[in-house]
Design an enzyme around this catalytic site. Sequence first.
Site, short mmCIF file in Angstrom:
data_model
loop_
_atom_site.label_atom_id
_atom_site.label_comp_id
_atom_site.label_asym_id
_atom_site.label_seq_id
_atom_site.Cartn_x
_atom_site.Cartn_y
_atom_site.Cartn_z
N HIS A 146 26.09 25.09 34.39
CA HIS A 146 25.04 26.18 34.82
C HIS A 146 24.52 26.07 36.19
O HIS A 146 23.47 26.50 36.54
CB HIS A 146 23.78 25.79 34.07
CG HIS A 146 24.20 25.77 32.45
ND1 HIS A 146 24.46 26.95 31.89
CD2 HIS A 146 24.00 25.01 31.51
CE1 HIS A 146 24.52 26.84 30.44
NE2 HIS A 146 24.45 25.35 30.30
N HIS A 165 25.91 30.82 27.84
CA HIS A 165 26.84 29.90 27.23
C HIS A 165 28.14 31.02 27.07
O HIS A 165 28.68 30.46 26.11
CB HIS A 165 26.56 29.31 26.15
CG HIS A 165 25.50 28.24 26.46
ND1 HIS A 165 24.00 28.50 26.10
CD2 HIS A 165 25.37 26.94 27.02
CE1 HIS A 165 23.35 27.44 26.60
NE2 HIS A 165 24.09 26.63 27.19
#
Lengths: 334, 220
Positions: free
Chosen positions: A55, A217
């Site tokens: 991330h 995700h």
Amino acid sequence: MSRFLNDPDNAVTETLEGFLLAHPELERRGTSRVVTSSTPPTGRVAVVTGGGSGHKPAFIGYIGDGMFDAVVCGDVFASPPVGSVLEAIRTVNTGHGVMLLLGNYSGDVMNFEMAADMARDEGIDVEMAVATDDLGAGSNVRPDQRRGVSGQFLIWKTVGAAARQGASLAELKQLALDVNSATRTMGVSLNGCTLPGSTKPTFSLDEGQMEVGVGHHGERGRSTEPLVQMDEIVDRLVDEIDQDLQLREGDRAAVVINGLGGTPMLELYIAYRRVAKVLQEKGVSIEVNFVGEYFTALGMHGFSVTLMRLNDRTLGLLKDPARTPHFTQTSTPN
Amino acid sequence: MSWDLKEALLHASKNVQSARDQLCDLDAALGDGDHGTSMARSFAAVERELSSTESNEPADLLELVGNTVLNAVGGAMGPLFGSAFLSSSTALRNADPSLSSPERTAAAIAAAANAIQRRGKASVGDKTMVDAIVPAAEAAATAAGQPDATSATVLRAAAEAAAAGTEHTKELIARIGRASRLGERTLGHQDPGATSITLVLESLAASAGAPVGHPVLTLN
Ligand SMILES: Nc1ncnc2c1ncn2[C@@H]1O[C@H](COP(=O)(O)OP(=O)(O)O)[C@@H](O)[C@H]1O
Ligand SMILES: [Mg+2]
């Protein structure tokens, strides 16, 4: 999809090695997955977060003055294990307690809960706040089942600033919950993402389609719909957020336009342009904005809009200085 | 238990690692595509630890597996599988000495089911690994009560019930975990965690020498 990697299984380890070399003001012990600031949080509560990797700049990019004291890094998109979370808590506790901030993913919640229980058994004060800002799955999903997505950046910034100013553990927990309930996010994308070591994206769309309600995700969203023009997309996202958040004329807001790693800034600013116009028409004033990549998803071509209702305290905390590898401000970001 | 639990757990570890891609594919449809990776990495660590431990005591082995899984990778599967193995170890340690070997095996599976439910707070029907382990525990208890029961027949019954439960997850809408955000879009897809539970039970049953009736597990 191809990627620039060595052994995919070493992707997280090698990223950490590079990150620590690039930012010598951060530390970790040996091959640990716990990264800390080299300045210990003396005399105040420590703020810790963590979660799956992939991330960047979240989460390790925000370790430093005014944000996190430690970050626990999991494998790509997988919560770190209990032992690593416990190690982070022990490392940064200076006797004033540890505030754990995380997003609402069952893996993170279970691993952090188990570690918090173990730390409490050792006599460390620990509180945990779980972010649930995502409206992507729609209004039929119970609020406590929502994901934590890029609105978390606003929680990190405010809680980090308050900890720096000496707030107590109980105050920090309440602040995190207050910011969470004042914040909503909606995301869209044109694709999923390919995990290191995998050859296929988590999903892909035909040309001219978009996925509405994605997280970060590579998960599918709520629906696949025909791609429309940016202004129409933004109107839809702001409208859905506002049905839940109910901003009123005269309200002050913070806005985050977050790119998921494969979205040109050109597109992000076109989105911000429309958000600014829509809020202005509603009589809502944007006091702080963050446009860029704050919380990404391995190069997904997508973005999210986050709106937060502000009060004097949260506005002050958002404008408070911070100094971290990927987010630094001296006084105000605007 | 008369069979070699260490061999059985090593066999399960290898099977989990071989199923990496199929488990990732299942998770890509319902979650974030990492379940196979997390399982494979955890059970690679399990394989290493089991290969180097001296003990052959079932409770020790299960505890070793539990702690290894808990600290290997994380994810949702770490605390769930970790707690399951740790609780089954405790169940064996605390088992009434008068219990037969098949009864102990059933008690260990029941403890695993309880641990997963306590940790994850999911119920049967939520489309998670609970939909495999709870029917497995029930079937194990029934099988252990049969006159000619052995640990092998108990494990075989558990594996078959887990496989049926896993198959049934295709008809369920996810109500907990990452997949819950997809709502009705989860229909038709098999839960990866339930698949893993079945794979482990199936491997243990095969190693325990249970006669294989029909293939119980379809991965896709
Ligand atoms: N609260 C829960 N209770 C029981 N099982 C769960 C729960 N949350 C997730 N699971 C199981 O975990 C599996 C996903 O595991 P994994 O992909 O390793 O974790 P993550 O969701 O962190 O990516 C799901 O298929 C489901 O069976
Ligand atoms: Mg997963």
